[in-house]
Design a protein around this motif. Structure first.
Motif, PDB file in Angstrom:
ATOM      1  N   THR A 195      64.602  69.328  41.407  1.00  0.00           N
ATOM      2  CA  THR A 195      64.661  67.872  41.275  1.00  0.00           C
ATOM      3  C   THR A 195      63.284  67.375  40.860  1.00  0.00           C
ATOM      4  O   THR A 195      62.278  67.727  41.492  1.00  0.00           O
ATOM      5  N   VAL A 196      63.234  66.590  39.818  1.00  0.00           N
ATOM      6  CA  VAL A 196      61.990  65.973  39.378  1.00  0.00           C
ATOM      7  C   VAL A 196      62.093  64.478  39.631  1.00  0.00           C
ATOM      8  O   VAL A 196      63.148  63.874  39.424  1.00  0.00           O
ATOM      9  N   PHE A 197      61.051  63.893  40.120  1.00  0.00           N
ATOM     10  CA  PHE A 197      61.052  62.451  40.337  1.00  0.00           C
ATOM     11  C   PHE A 197      59.707  61.878  39.902  1.00  0.00           C
ATOM     12  O   PHE A 197      58.665  62.528  40.015  1.00  0.00           O
ATOM     13  N   SER A 198      59.758  60.684  39.385  1.00  0.00           N
ATOM     14  CA  SER A 198      58.547  60.031  38.917  1.00  0.00           C
ATOM     15  C   SER A 198      58.756  58.530  38.947  1.00  0.00           C
ATOM     16  O   SER A 198      59.864  58.042  38.692  1.00  0.00           O
ATOM     17  N   ASN A 199      57.727  57.803  39.279  1.00  0.00           N
ATOM     18  CA  ASN A 199      57.773  56.352  39.171  1.00  0.00           C
ATOM     19  C   ASN A 199      56.421  55.829  38.717  1.00  0.00           C
ATOM     20  O   ASN A 199      55.375  56.399  39.028  1.00  0.00           O
ATOM     21  N   LEU A 200      56.477  54.748  37.961  1.00  0.00           N
ATOM     22  CA  LEU A 200      55.278  54.162  37.360  1.00  0.00           C
ATOM     23  C   LEU A 200      55.374  52.651  37.466  1.00  0.00           C
ATOM     24  O   LEU A 200      56.408  52.062  37.170  1.00  0.00           O
ATOM     25  N   SER A 201      54.275  52.030  37.867  1.00  0.00           N
ATOM     26  CA  SER A 201      54.182  50.572  37.904  1.00  0.00           C
ATOM     27  C   SER A 201      52.977  50.137  37.080  1.00  0.00           C
ATOM     28  O   SER A 201      51.872  50.670  37.264  1.00  0.00           O
ATOM     29  N   LEU A 202      53.203  49.206  36.174  1.00  0.00           N
ATOM     30  CA  LEU A 202      52.138  48.619  35.367  1.00  0.00           C
ATOM     31  C   LEU A 202      52.058  47.144  35.729  1.00  0.00           C
ATOM     32  O   LEU A 202      53.045  46.409  35.609  1.00  0.00           O
ATOM     33  N   ILE A 203      50.877  46.687  36.153  1.00  0.00           N
ATOM     34  CA  ILE A 203      50.751  45.351  36.737  1.00  0.00           C
ATOM     35  C   ILE A 203      49.533  44.642  36.158  1.00  0.00           C
ATOM     36  O   ILE A 203      48.474  45.258  35.968  1.00  0.00           O
ATOM     37  N   ASN A 204      49.691  43.363  35.888  1.00  0.00           N
ATOM     38  CA  ASN A 204      48.575  42.548  35.406  1.00  0.00           C
ATOM     39  C   ASN A 204      48.538  41.261  36.203  1.00  0.00           C
ATOM     40  O   ASN A 204      49.570  40.621  36.418  1.00  0.00           O
ATOM     41  N   SER A 205      47.366  40.883  36.680  1.00  0.00           N
ATOM     42  CA  SER A 205      47.231  39.624  37.410  1.00  0.00           C
ATOM     43  C   SER A 205      45.999  38.874  36.931  1.00  0.00           C
ATOM     44  O   SER A 205      45.004  39.475  36.521  1.00  0.00           O
ATOM     45  N   LYS A 206      46.084  37.555  36.981  1.00  0.00           N
ATOM     46  CA  LYS A 206      44.964  36.695  36.612  1.00  0.00           C
ATOM     47  C   LYS A 206      44.894  35.526  37.583  1.00  0.00           C
ATOM     48  O   LYS A 206      45.911  35.064  38.098  1.00  0.00           O
ATOM     49  N   LEU A 207      43.675  35.047  37.810  1.00  0.00           N
ATOM     50  CA  LEU A 207      43.471  33.950  38.737  1.00  0.00           C
ATOM     51  C   LEU A 207      42.849  32.752  38.047  1.00  0.00           C
ATOM     52  O   LEU A 207      42.088  32.904  37.080  1.00  0.00           O
ATOM     53  N   SER A 208      43.182  31.583  38.537  1.00  0.00           N
ATOM     54  CA  SER A 208      42.429  30.371  38.198  1.00  0.00           C
ATOM     55  C   SER A 208      41.729  29.926  39.471  1.00  0.00           C
ATOM     56  O   SER A 208      42.231  30.150  40.576  1.00  0.00           O
ATOM     57  N   PHE A 209      40.563  29.308  39.315  1.00  0.00           N
ATOM     58  CA  PHE A 209      39.691  29.118  40.471  1.00  0.00           C
ATOM     59  C   PHE A 209      39.485  27.653  40.817  1.00  0.00           C
ATOM     60  O   PHE A 209      39.621  26.761  39.967  1.00  0.00           O
ATOM     61  N   THR A 210      39.148  27.431  42.090  1.00  0.00           N
ATOM     62  CA  THR A 210      38.808  26.092  42.544  1.00  0.00           C
ATOM     63  C   THR A 210      37.458  25.690  41.962  1.00  0.00           C
ATOM     64  O   THR A 210      36.624  26.554  41.649  1.00  0.00           O
ATOM     65  N   PRO A 211      37.214  24.399  41.791  1.00  0.00           N
ATOM     66  CA  PRO A 211      35.915  23.969  41.246  1.00  0.00           C
ATOM     67  C   PRO A 211      34.762  24.473  42.093  1.00  0.00           C
ATOM     68  O   PRO A 211      34.805  24.473  43.324  1.00  0.00           O
ATOM     69  N   GLY A 212      33.718  24.964  41.406  1.00  0.00           N
ATOM     70  CA  GLY A 212      32.545  25.472  42.108  1.00  0.00           C
ATOM     71  C   GLY A 212      32.632  26.925  42.521  1.00  0.00           C
ATOM     72  O   GLY A 212      31.713  27.452  43.153  1.00  0.00           O
ATOM     73  N   SER A 213      33.736  27.609  42.158  1.00  0.00           N
ATOM     74  CA  SER A 213      33.884  29.011  42.527  1.00  0.00           C
ATOM     75  C   SER A 213      32.875  29.869  41.779  1.00  0.00           C
ATOM     76  O   SER A 213      32.539  29.597  40.620  1.00  0.00           O
ATOM     77  N   PHE A 214      32.381  30.916  42.454  1.00  0.00           N
ATOM     78  CA  PHE A 214      31.436  31.842  41.842  1.00  0.00           C
ATOM     79  C   PHE A 214      32.124  33.126  41.378  1.00  0.00           C
ATOM     80  O   PHE A 214      31.462  34.114  41.072  1.00  0.00           O
ATOM     81  N   SER A 215      33.450  33.126  41.313  1.00  0.00           N
ATOM     82  CA  SER A 215      34.195  34.334  40.980  1.00  0.00           C
ATOM     83  C   SER A 215      34.036  34.717  39.516  1.00  0.00           C
ATOM     84  O   SER A 215      33.710  33.890  38.658  1.00  0.00           O
ATOM     85  N   THR A 216      34.327  35.998  39.259  1.00  0.00           N
ATOM     86  CA  THR A 216      34.306  36.518  37.896  1.00  0.00           C
ATOM     87  C   THR A 216      35.453  35.898  37.099  1.00  0.00           C
ATOM     88  O   THR A 216      36.599  35.920  37.556  1.00  0.00           O
TER      89      THR A 216
END
Length: 946
Positions: A801-822
């Motif tokens: 028995t062969v089994f395989s699973n793959l997940s491809l995921i993309n996420s993006k953020l919008s920030f609150t004013p004054g945030s120092f995030s990338t």
């Protein structure tokens, strides 16, 4: 409410005890040698169990007929004299099915699970499934195929064929799942705080004092019956999740008496048979026992006086001498890690009317010694020059004791009461020796000793009932969970080595005013109790004739959580009269005195203690419609009312500028009512192909720890964690699509897509106001997540028995004013890809089996940084690791032998700041922070069933 729930639990337990004793009588058994047939009857079209189906066994030699009916779980068991039988299965409105020749063998249970179909179908073909058990892969796939929600899962059969030791190891085999820090679940790339866990139908609380998470390494893998991850919302499930709901079912009641004994040893390539060092060890540590010698002595408030004069210090000398001053380091060669488990299952027939009692008991013990060499770096953010580089020798002993006791009382076939108990005690003893350059520009070295123990205990009791009243099915559950987490006598000792003048290198014991910076001791105790009661009623609604099957379901949940957290910390003050040596000599009683060292308490009650409570009231209503056996629509609404309060004994003592008692609580915001609609649609193109679509709303609430002001220093990563009382609830809109193909009962091909929009996502981030590395919790404005999931499970050549699973995921953020995030960064904890692949071999004739499995997830942000704000403040990434495990085994009669090799590649675990933004770590370019060296393991386990 706690007292009333406790009273209900005790009352029903007493009723159960009385009933068990009233019916505890033996009945005559068939003369001569006997065997059993047992199994489950399900609806072929939707996979649901059929209650009160009639099973008749006719002896083909004597013509004697013996019968039984399925219970509320669709199960049946018939005890028969040895012989050859014809078996028939019938239920009103369904095609009668039969098996003409079944041999009943002495002392054996023949599992016969069958799928029958309604008479309204246009074919006369009788379909009989291959024998399956609830724990095997076929059953898991049948459940997935016929479930209303999108789900993935793994069975005990698969678990047995992998090297997995804990539930955490099992989880990383499931599509879209990975594990962080060896115990915390990440589902669909979303970190632990966005996932919920259930144990036997009751929601799991957080086991951690410093994060919203359940440590899945506390539940041994061999206690699991099956594990499923529900990935879409439903009104009858919790609304507090975004990644997935992890449902763990422990071992079920067996159909025959059995016992299993297992013993194993494990070799670690960088630990076993090598020198293993520990500070302050006790004789009971090997059993995971708590030693009273680690308690705080009875010093009251004698060490809290802030005045630092001789008069005050004189009063503090004797209390300082009461503390355990054993800092001795003991060394020994590390023996192989030990694994032991025992389980017992017994069905007890009580009378001829269908009453029986099932008992299952299991116990697990393990002790694991692991040595890790680690490095901790601090680099300049501007040019990546080293500011400090520290090397650790980390010695960890983990001892786990766990078990379960499940009682299943079948009053009648349609009335079952279960009493399930799970206990796990996990003890971690860690000693870290640190040495290196603390301040390279200042030419200063550092030598530190860290010694910390963690004692975690989870005790869960569940009283549940399943009842069929006419066509109505009623289930109820009373749950109590008790969690304790203790960190006793966490010790730090720091020496500074000044190399400014090479001809006069000086060493001094560092005694600053803060525990996290130098030499001191820390204690904490967390006690949490969870009480809950929930009930569900399923009612068939036969309004539209046989072509539309409609069911209504409604229910409620009441949950109360209370947490009491207390901590105290002390620092050494003064200096030693002699040249510094080691903690064993420098912190001994001989160096406690007015002009030497004393201990000062630095506990700030308003920050270091808290009491918390939360109340959740939930109700729901839903409809489940099956139209022409092709289309299934399940939907409804769930309403949750949640109130959370966090306070402190000191808050009522605080005063404002006018001297009035302020009495404000640390966190006491109005209750939040969340309306959570959901709909799941499944269309069956053919008997083997499903198309699914889902839309649902969920939430993500702050955890007690995340809103507390308490600050905890983690010596292993040289960082502090503090809460944020301004955290807000996150609201999530979720959408799913999936295509599923089931070529055979044990095979699947699926591809799916999902999208999530999160308002106010909660993340770990770096405190931009701190000059040290301090992490806290915060909300960003919004996050969007898109993902694709693929899974293939295929059998070939009969034995592979062969089994395989793959997940491809993309996420993006919008920030609150004054945030120092990338800008445009991903969500904290989210991996861009997760892949699992494996190959299994099994030969039933020879008893040989083998498997090789691999797991890898893409780089993910472990902690959110603030680039440009601090010289070491960029996003902290975890570098991907490829984990490959291999297992080979053989069954010899009742003996099972397994040899496993875990983490064959044993790649280093690295956390770093990516400076050139090329999505890969580059030696000499990127900023390394934490580097842990790991080894591979080899285990040999023998199990005997008798």
């Amino acid at each position: 409410m706690q007292k009333s729930l406790k009273g209900i639990v005790l009352a029903i337990m007493m009723i159960q005890f009385v009933c068990c004793n009233l019916f505890a009588q033996t009945t005559p058994t068939p003369a001569g040698p006997t065997g059993k047939i047992s199994g489950k009857v399900i609806d072929k079209a939707n996979g649901e169990t059929i209650i009160s189906a009639v099973i008749k066994a006719k002896n083909n030699a004597t013509g004697v007929i013996k019968g039984a009916s399925t219970d509320v779980d669709g199960r049946y068991t018939i005890k028969l004299p040895v012989g050859n039988y014809s078996i028939t299965f019938s239920y009103p409105g369904y095609v009668k099915d039969s098996l003409p020749s079944i041999d009943v063998i002495e002392g054996q249970v023949k599992e016969i699970d069958i799928a029958i179909e309604e008479k309204v179908t246009t074919t006369n073909t009788i379909v009989i499934t291959a024998p399956v058990e609830k724990e095997n892969n076929t059953f898991i796939l049948i459940e997935r195929k016929n479930a209303a929600q999108v789900s993935d899962g793994i069975s005990a059969e698969t678990i047995k064929k992998t090297p997995d030791r804990s539930t955490a190891d099992v989880l990383k085999r499931v599509t879209g799942a990975s594990i962080q820090d060896g115990k915390f679940a990440i589902i669909r790339g979303m970190n632990d705080r966005y996932n919920a866990g259930y144990l036997n139908g009751a929601q799991l609380p957080s086991t951690e004092s410093d994060r919203k998470a359940f440590a899945f390494d506390v539940i041994p893998a061999n206690l699991i019956d099956n594990l499923q991850i529900i990935k879409t919302g439903s009104p009858d499930l919790t609304g507090d999740f975004a990644g997935g709901i992890i449902q763990i079912s422990t071992k079920n009641i067996p159909t025959t008496f059995s016992q299993t004994l297992s013993l194993g040893g494990q070799y670690n390539s960088i630990t076993t048979f090598k020198t293993f060092e520990r500070m302050g060890s006790e004789s009971g540590d090997i059993l995971g026992l708590y030693s009273d010698s680690r308690n705080i002595p009875d010093v009251g408030t004698s060490l809290t006086n802030p005045k630092n004069n001789n008069s005050t210090r004189t009063l503090q000398v004797e209390p300082s001498k009461l503390f355990n001053d054993d800092y001795s380091v003991k060394s020994a060669n590390a023996l192989p890690n030990l694994r032991f488990s025992y389980s017992l299952g017994a069905p007890i027939k009580l009378n001829d009317k269908g009453s029986e009692l099932g008992v299952i008991f299991a116990y697990n013990y393990s002790n694991t010694r692991v040595f890790k060499s680690a490095s901790i770096f601090k680099n300049s953010f501007q040019d990546n020059t080293f500011l400090s580089e520290l090397k650790d020798r980390n010695y960890n002993l983990n001892v786990t004791n766990g078990g379960l006791l499940n009682l299943n009382y079948k009053v009648t076939p349609n009335n079952i009461i279960s009493f399930r108990n799970t206990y796990n005690a996990n003890a971690d003893y860690t000693t870290i020796f640190r040495q290196g350059s603390d301040d390279i520009p200042a030419n200063r070295d550092l030598r530190s000793y860290g010694n910390v123990q963690n004692f975690n205990r989870l005790f869960s009791n569940q009283l549940a009932g399943e009842h069929k009243i006419s066509s109505v099915k009623l289930t109820w559950l009373l749950n109590r969970a008790d969690i304790k987490r203790s960190i006793p006598d966490y010790r730090l000792t720091t020496y500074l080595i000044d190399k400014t003048d090479p001809s006069n290198v000086s060493t001094s014991l560092f005694t600053p005013n803060l525990f996290s910076q130098g030499t001191g001791r820390f204690w904490s105790n967390l006690s949490e109790k969870v009480y809950s009661a929930n009930s569900d009623v399923l009612v068939p609604l036969n309004f539209f004739g046989p072509k539309i099957k409609l069911e209504g379901k409604t229910g409620f949940l009441i949950q109360n959580r209370t947490r009491d957290f207390k901590s105290r910390n002390f620092v050494y003050d003064g200096s030693i009269p002699n040249d510094p040596s080691t903690p064993e000599f420098d912190l001994s009683e001989n160096n406690i005195g007015v002009d030497k060292l004393i201990l000062k308490e630095k506990t700030i009650k308003i920050n270091d203690d808290y009491n918390a409570t939360s109340n959740l009231y939930a109700g729901y209503a839903m409809l489940d419609a099956r139209i022409l056996q092709k289309l299934r629509i399940s939907g409804g609404v769930r309403i949750e009312n949640f109130k959370q309060v966090l306070t402190n004994e000191e808050t009522d003592k605080l005063t404002d500028d006018q001297g009035n008692i302020r009495g404000a609580k640390i966190y006491d915001k109005p209750a939040v009512t969340s309306i959570l609609p959901s709909v799941n649609v499944t269309y069956s193109l053919t008997e083997k192909i499903n198309l699914r679509g889902s839309a649902y709303k969920t939430v993500n609430r702050p955890e007690f720890r995340e809103i507390a002001n308490f600050s905890f220093y983690n010596f292993a990563i040289n960082s502090q964690f503090v809460g944020n009382s301004e955290l807000k609830q996150a609201d999530i809109n979720n959408y799913d699509l999936r295509f599923e193909l089931y070529p055979t009962a044990n095979q699947i091909i699926s591809i799916g897509a999902f999208y999530k929009k999160i308002k106010n996502p909660i993340e770990y981030n770096i405190d931009v106001t701190s000059t040290d590395r301090l992490f806290n919790y915060g909300n960003e404005n919004e996050a969007s997540i898109r993902g694709i999931e693929l899974e293939v499970r295929k059998s070939f050549m009969k034995r592979f028995t062969v089994f395989s699973n793959l997940s491809l995921i993309n996420s993006k953020l919008s920030f609150t004013p004054g945030s120092f995030s990338t800008p445009n960064r991903s969500l904290q904890g989210q991996s861009p890809y997760i892949v699992n692949i494996g190959l299994q071999y099994e030969n039933e004739e020879t008893g040989w089996f083998a498997s090789i499995v691999g797991n890898k997830n893409g780089r993910r942000i472990a902690f959110v940084g603030a680039p440009g704000r601090q010289e070491f403040g960029g996003d902290i990434y975890e570098r991907p690791r490829t984990v490959i495990d291999f297992q080979v085994g053989k069954e010899i009669g009742k003996l099972n032998l397994k040899l496993t090799v875990g983490d064959i590649l044993h790649q280093d675990l690295l956390y770093y700041i990516n400076l050139n933004d090329d999505k890969n770590f580059n030696e000499g370019v990127d900023n390394k922070l934490f580097l842990n060296n790991t080894g591979f393991t080899t285990s040999l386990t023998a199990s005997y069933k008798f």
